[in-house]
Scaffold this active site. Structure first.
Site, PDB file in Angstrom:
ATOM      1  N   GLN A 180       1.178  -1.149  -0.116  1.00  0.00           N
ATOM      2  CA  GLN A 180       0.061   0.094  -0.269  1.00  0.00           C
ATOM      3  C   GLN A 180       0.680   1.140  -0.268  1.00  0.00           C
ATOM      4  OE1 GLN A 180      -0.729  -3.016   1.553  1.00  0.00           O
ATOM      5  NE2 GLN A 180      -3.101  -2.831   2.837  1.00  0.00           N
TER       6      GLN A 180
ATOM      7  N   ASP B  90      -6.030   1.210  12.196  1.00  0.00           N
ATOM      8  CA  ASP B  90      -6.996   0.493  12.179  1.00  0.00           C
ATOM      9  C   ASP B  90      -8.113   0.452  13.196  1.00  0.00           C
ATOM     10  OD1 ASP B  90      -5.566  -0.111  10.288  1.00  0.00           O
ATOM     11  OD2 ASP B  90      -6.788  -0.985   9.449  1.00  0.00           O
TER      12      ASP B  90
HETATM   13  C1  LIG Z   1      -6.457   6.620   7.379  1.00  0.00           C
HETATM   14  S1  LIG Z   1      -5.971   4.922   7.194  1.00  0.00           S
HETATM   15  C2  LIG Z   1      -5.158   4.151   8.997  1.00  0.00           C
HETATM   16  C3  LIG Z   1      -4.924   2.326   9.043  1.00  0.00           C
HETATM   17  O1  LIG Z   1      -6.584   1.932   8.026  1.00  0.00           O
HETATM   18  C4  LIG Z   1      -4.334   2.190   7.275  1.00  0.00           C
HETATM   19  O2  LIG Z   1      -2.911   1.834   7.984  1.00  0.00           O
HETATM   20  C5  LIG Z   1      -3.765   0.271   7.016  1.00  0.00           C
HETATM   21  O3  LIG Z   1      -2.919   0.018   7.659  1.00  0.00           O
HETATM   22  C6  LIG Z   1      -4.724   0.294   6.272  1.00  0.00           C
HETATM   23  O4  LIG Z   1      -4.885  -1.329   6.222  1.00  0.00           O
HETATM   24  P1  LIG Z   1      -6.075  -1.681   4.691  1.00  0.00           P
HETATM   25  O5  LIG Z   1      -5.260  -3.349   4.751  1.00  0.00           O
HETATM   26  O6  LIG Z   1      -4.915  -1.252   3.625  1.00  0.00           O
HETATM   27  O7  LIG Z   1      -6.954  -1.578   5.140  1.00  0.00           O
END
Ligand SMILES: CSC[C@@H](O)[C@@H](O)C(=O)COP(=O)(O)O
Length: 368
Positions: free
Chosen positions: A202, A243
């Protein structure tokens, strides 16, 4: 924020007034594709398959998913079915349950004939609220960046971030990136070290893409690089998203965040977590023990997709056939390794008392 100079959000109501447009994040950075969600099931699949991802955006998508469901069947049974379909789409980001609870509170007490309209109205509010919250985070985080900039006149502030907690992970602005975008807008020299964030990359695919489109100087680094950079004074502060934050200040975020916090602690680098208040889970008192950690398909570890020299998108296997793999998608950083929580109501100490004092209404809601 901007894509090729044009303003975009990550999710929106389409011109027809009811279907939902969202950027398909699985296709970035190679292709910019807008997906159309027309049913509750579409929204659930978009969350599960990570067409949309990032805690606040998962919540916003679920809210619109509930509105789409009310067009299909606004009965009590339809409401229950939609809630139950969406709430299990992904387990870790608490914003999903928060948004669904908000939606249910708004629409359950009213006549089924009026539920669809009320659901869209509440979902729109949740979306606008996300943008406002992130503006608040931007202003509060900016003060930290300004303080560092003032100590190195003419120098560049180097921020390390992990995963994508940018505007793509929210409706707009992002959480960890919000102060970065604001600092950049204010003319502060800023540079971002972007962890690639295996296995789904990501950082490399999304954070680098959005910073690039916004003109923010950045460098993508393999995940193992941060400790080395910190040892050599090349990181002024780390800002990550989250999260779920437990009531005691423990922070759950993308796998690898904990290791960055350890390295930051060892090197005296401030380690901040940016979060909107819907990410706080006052029902969880010990993050390491009680936050559910999503385990995803091993294919994300064994395979990688990218663009070949002749322009094709290709997926290749990088792990020997037969080698078992593990894919824990998140980890929990204990509160003691976190310098501060950047929220819309200020930069807080990562502890129970500070969170409770800043968000008393959330404590009351969790107790119900
Ligand atoms: C503002 S987003 C914070 C988190 O959601 C982000 O750092 C993250 O870990 C996202 O994980 P993902 O698995 O891509 O949904």
């Amino acid at each position: 924020m901007k894509v090729d100079g044009k303003h975009f959000r990550s999710i929106w109501r389409e011109h027809d007034g009811w279907s939902i447009g969202a950027i398909d994040q699985r296709r970035l950075p190679h292709e910019f594709v807008v997906a159309k969600l027309t049913s509750c099931e579409d929204a659930a699949v978009a969350i599960r398959d990570m067409l949309v991802r990032g805690a606040p955006l998962i919540g916003a998508t679920a809210a619109y998913g509930m509105a789409l469901a009310m067009r299909e069947d606004a009965s009590d049974a339809g409401l229950k079915r939609a809630y139950e379909t969406l709430v299990v789409a992904r387990p870790t980001a608490i914003n999903l349950k928060w948004a669904l609870d908000e939606m249910r509170m708004a629409i359950a007490p009213i006549d089924p004939l009026e539920r669809a309209e009320a659901a869209y109205a509440r979902a729109d509010e949740i979306v606008e609220q996300d943008v406002e919250i992130n503006r608040g985070i931007a202003g509060n985080g900016l003060k930290l960046i300004e303080a560092i900039a003032s100590k190195k006149p003419g120098g560049t502030v180097n921020v390390l971030t992990h995963c994508n907690a940018g505007w793509l992970a929210t409706v707009d602005w992002g959480t960890a990136t919000a102060p970065i975008y604001l600092a950049h807008e204010r003319g502060i020299k800023i540079h971002v070290w972007v962890d690639e964030t295996r296995p789904r990359n990501q950082g490399a695919s999304l954070t680098a893409w959005e910073l690039g489109h916004h003109g923010v100087p950045h460098t993508v680094i393999p995940d193992n690089t941060g400790g080395h950079l910190m040892q050599h004074g090349m990181v002024d502060l780390a800002i990550v998203g989250t999260d779920r934050v437990a009531a005691n200040g423990d922070v759950c975020n993308k796998i690898g965040t904990y290791l960055k916090a350890l390295a930051a602690h060892d090197n005296g680098v401030p380690f901040y977590v940016a979060l909107p208040s819907p990410t706080i889970d006052f029902a969880v008192h010990d993050g390491i023990r009680d936050i559910p950690i999503e385990q995803r398909s091993g294919v994300e570890v064994t395979d990688m997709t990218g663009r070949t020299a002749d322009g094709r998108l290709e997926t290749v296997r990088i792990v020997p056939e037969g080698s078992p793999v593990a894919n824990y998608a998140f980890d929990v950083t204990p509160a003691r390794l976190v310098t501060g929580l950047i929220t819309e109501r200020g930069v807080l100490k990562p502890d129970r008392a500070s969170l409770a004092a800043a968000f008393p209404e959330r404590i009351a809601a969790a107790a119900k």
